[in-house]
Scaffold this motif. Sequence first.
Motif, PDB file in Angstrom:
ATOM      1  N   LEU A 198       0.869  -1.188   0.000  1.00  0.00           N
ATOM      2  CA  LEU A 198       0.000   0.000   0.000  1.00  0.00           C
ATOM      3  C   LEU A 198       0.902   1.233   0.000  1.00  0.00           C
ATOM      4  N   PRO A 199       1.266   1.749  -1.179  1.00  0.00           N
ATOM      5  CA  PRO A 199       2.255   2.826  -1.265  1.00  0.00           C
ATOM      6  C   PRO A 199       1.880   4.118  -0.531  1.00  0.00           C
ATOM      7  N   HIS A 200       0.611   4.320  -0.226  1.00  0.00           N
ATOM      8  CA  HIS A 200       0.242   5.537   0.501  1.00  0.00           C
ATOM      9  C   HIS A 200       0.615   5.454   1.980  1.00  0.00           C
ATOM     10  N   GLU A 201       0.944   4.276   2.492  1.00  0.00           N
ATOM     11  CA  GLU A 201       1.375   4.117   3.884  1.00  0.00           C
ATOM     12  C   GLU A 201       2.877   4.331   3.950  1.00  0.00           C
ATOM     13  N   THR A 202       3.259   5.397   4.659  1.00  0.00           N
ATOM     14  CA  THR A 202       4.684   5.723   4.797  1.00  0.00           C
ATOM     15  C   THR A 202       5.000   5.954   6.265  1.00  0.00           C
ATOM     16  N   TRP A 203       6.312   6.002   6.543  1.00  0.00           N
ATOM     17  CA  TRP A 203       6.778   6.260   7.905  1.00  0.00           C
ATOM     18  C   TRP A 203       8.050   7.073   7.819  1.00  0.00           C
ATOM     19  N   SER A 204       8.180   8.066   8.691  1.00  0.00           N
ATOM     20  CA  SER A 204       9.342   8.955   8.661  1.00  0.00           C
ATOM     21  C   SER A 204      10.535   8.385   9.417  1.00  0.00           C
ATOM     22  N   GLY A 205      10.332   7.341  10.177  1.00  0.00           N
ATOM     23  CA  GLY A 205      11.407   6.800  10.984  1.00  0.00           C
ATOM     24  C   GLY A 205      11.392   7.350  12.398  1.00  0.00           C
ATOM     25  N   ARG A 206      10.424   8.203  12.700  1.00  0.00           N
ATOM     26  CA  ARG A 206      10.284   8.776  14.039  1.00  0.00           C
ATOM     27  C   ARG A 206       9.043   8.208  14.706  1.00  0.00           C
ATOM     28  N   GLY A 207       9.123   8.062  16.002  1.00  0.00           N
ATOM     29  CA  GLY A 207       7.971   7.564  16.745  1.00  0.00           C
ATOM     30  C   GLY A 207       7.845   6.054  16.641  1.00  0.00           C
ATOM     31  N   LYS A 208       6.693   5.580  17.002  1.00  0.00           N
ATOM     32  CA  LYS A 208       6.443   4.139  17.026  1.00  0.00           C
ATOM     33  C   LYS A 208       6.348   3.594  15.601  1.00  0.00           C
ATOM     34  N   GLN A 209       6.910   2.409  15.397  1.00  0.00           N
ATOM     35  CA  GLN A 209       6.847   1.781  14.079  1.00  0.00           C
ATOM     36  C   GLN A 209       5.402   1.452  13.731  1.00  0.00           C
ATOM     37  N   PRO A 210       5.031   1.675  12.473  1.00  0.00           N
ATOM     38  CA  PRO A 210       3.669   1.307  12.079  1.00  0.00           C
ATOM     39  C   PRO A 210       3.499  -0.214  12.078  1.00  0.00           C
ATOM     40  N   LYS A 211       2.251  -0.635  12.180  1.00  0.00           N
ATOM     41  CA  LYS A 211       1.963  -2.078  12.270  1.00  0.00           C
ATOM     42  C   LYS A 211       2.423  -2.824  11.023  1.00  0.00           C
ATOM     43  N   TRP A 212       2.253  -2.208   9.857  1.00  0.00           N
ATOM     44  CA  TRP A 212       2.644  -2.900   8.628  1.00  0.00           C
ATOM     45  C   TRP A 212       4.139  -3.172   8.594  1.00  0.00           C
ATOM     46  N   LEU A 213       4.952  -2.233   9.134  1.00  0.00           N
ATOM     47  CA  LEU A 213       6.404  -2.406   9.144  1.00  0.00           C
ATOM     48  C   LEU A 213       6.812  -3.427  10.212  1.00  0.00           C
ATOM     49  N   ALA A 214       6.220  -3.351  11.371  1.00  0.00           N
ATOM     50  CA  ALA A 214       6.544  -4.287  12.443  1.00  0.00           C
ATOM     51  C   ALA A 214       6.205  -5.713  12.021  1.00  0.00           C
ATOM     52  N   ALA A 215       5.073  -5.896  11.337  1.00  0.00           N
ATOM     53  CA  ALA A 215       4.679  -7.231  10.893  1.00  0.00           C
ATOM     54  C   ALA A 215       5.661  -7.745   9.836  1.00  0.00           C
ATOM     55  N   ALA A 216       6.094  -6.875   8.939  1.00  0.00           N
ATOM     56  CA  ALA A 216       7.036  -7.296   7.897  1.00  0.00           C
ATOM     57  C   ALA A 216       8.387  -7.644   8.495  1.00  0.00           C
ATOM     58  N   LEU A 217       8.836  -6.904   9.503  1.00  0.00           N
ATOM     59  CA  LEU A 217      10.128  -7.190  10.142  1.00  0.00           C
ATOM     60  C   LEU A 217      10.067  -8.519  10.898  1.00  0.00           C
ATOM     61  N   ARG A 218       8.899  -8.869  11.453  1.00  0.00           N
ATOM     62  CA  ARG A 218       8.761 -10.148  12.149  1.00  0.00           C
ATOM     63  C   ARG A 218       8.848 -11.330  11.186  1.00  0.00           C
ATOM     64  N   THR A 219       8.500 -11.106   9.939  1.00  0.00           N
ATOM     65  CA  THR A 219       8.575 -12.199   8.955  1.00  0.00           C
ATOM     66  C   THR A 219       9.992 -12.406   8.433  1.00  0.00           C
ATOM     67  N   GLY A 220      10.924 -11.569   8.839  1.00  0.00           N
ATOM     68  CA  GLY A 220      12.321 -11.759   8.456  1.00  0.00           C
ATOM     69  C   GLY A 220      12.833 -10.743   7.451  1.00  0.00           C
ATOM     70  N   ARG A 221      11.996  -9.828   7.017  1.00  0.00           N
ATOM     71  CA  ARG A 221      12.462  -8.811   6.083  1.00  0.00           C
ATOM     72  C   ARG A 221      13.290  -7.769   6.816  1.00  0.00           C
ATOM     73  N   SER A 222      14.106  -7.058   6.066  1.00  0.00           N
ATOM     74  CA  SER A 222      14.972  -6.025   6.628  1.00  0.00           C
ATOM     75  C   SER A 222      14.315  -4.665   6.452  1.00  0.00           C
ATOM     76  N   ILE A 223      14.627  -3.755   7.354  1.00  0.00           N
ATOM     77  CA  ILE A 223      14.060  -2.405   7.265  1.00  0.00           C
ATOM     78  C   ILE A 223      14.556  -1.677   6.011  1.00  0.00           C
ATOM     79  N   GLU A 224      15.731  -2.050   5.531  1.00  0.00           N
ATOM     80  CA  GLU A 224      16.272  -1.427   4.317  1.00  0.00           C
ATOM     81  C   GLU A 224      15.426  -1.769   3.082  1.00  0.00           C
ATOM     82  N   ASP A 225      14.651  -2.855   3.143  1.00  0.00           N
ATOM     83  CA  ASP A 225      13.780  -3.223   2.020  1.00  0.00           C
ATOM     84  C   ASP A 225      12.681  -2.200   1.792  1.00  0.00           C
ATOM     85  N   PHE A 226      12.398  -1.393   2.796  1.00  0.00           N
ATOM     86  CA  PHE A 226      11.279  -0.452   2.717  1.00  0.00           C
ATOM     87  C   PHE A 226      11.759   0.988   2.516  1.00  0.00           C
ATOM     88  N   LEU A 227      13.059   1.227   2.406  1.00  0.00           N
ATOM     89  CA  LEU A 227      13.571   2.577   2.209  1.00  0.00           C
ATOM     90  C   LEU A 227      13.036   3.173   0.914  1.00  0.00           C
TER      91      LEU A 227
END
Length: 109
Positions: A76-105
Motif C-alpha cells: 500500500l504505497p500511501h502508507e509511509t513512515w518517517s522513521g520517528r515515533g512508534k513503528q507502524p503495524k505494517w512495518l513491524a509485521a514485515a520485520l517479524r517475517t524476516g524482512r529487513s528495514i532497508e527493504d522499505f527505504l
Amino acid sequence: MKKPNLEGLSLDELWQLHEELNRLLSVRLTAEKRALETRLAQLRRENEAASAPAEPSPRPRRPYPRVHPKYRNPNLPHETWSGRGKQPKWLAAALRTGRSIEDFLIPNG
C-alpha cells in the motif's frame, strides 16, 4: 450563663421563648452571612488583582520542519513512515517475517 428553668414555664411562655429565639437566630445568621459574603467578595478582588499581572501570555508553539517519509509499504504505497515515533503495524509485521528495514527505504531523488 445561668440555665433557665424551662420545666416551670407554661406552654404559652415556652412558645413565646421559641419565637424570640427564632427571631434572634434569624437576625444573627443574616448578619453573619452578610459579613461572610463581604469577606468573600474582598478575597475575590484580591485574588483577581494578584493573578492578573502574574499570568504571562502563552508563548506560541515553535514551528517544526516537516519530516519527509523514509519508508514505504510496498503493498500500500500511501502508507509511509518517517522513521520517528512508534513503528507502524505494517512495518513491524514485515520485520517479524524476516524482512529487513532497508527493504522499505524510499529511494532519494
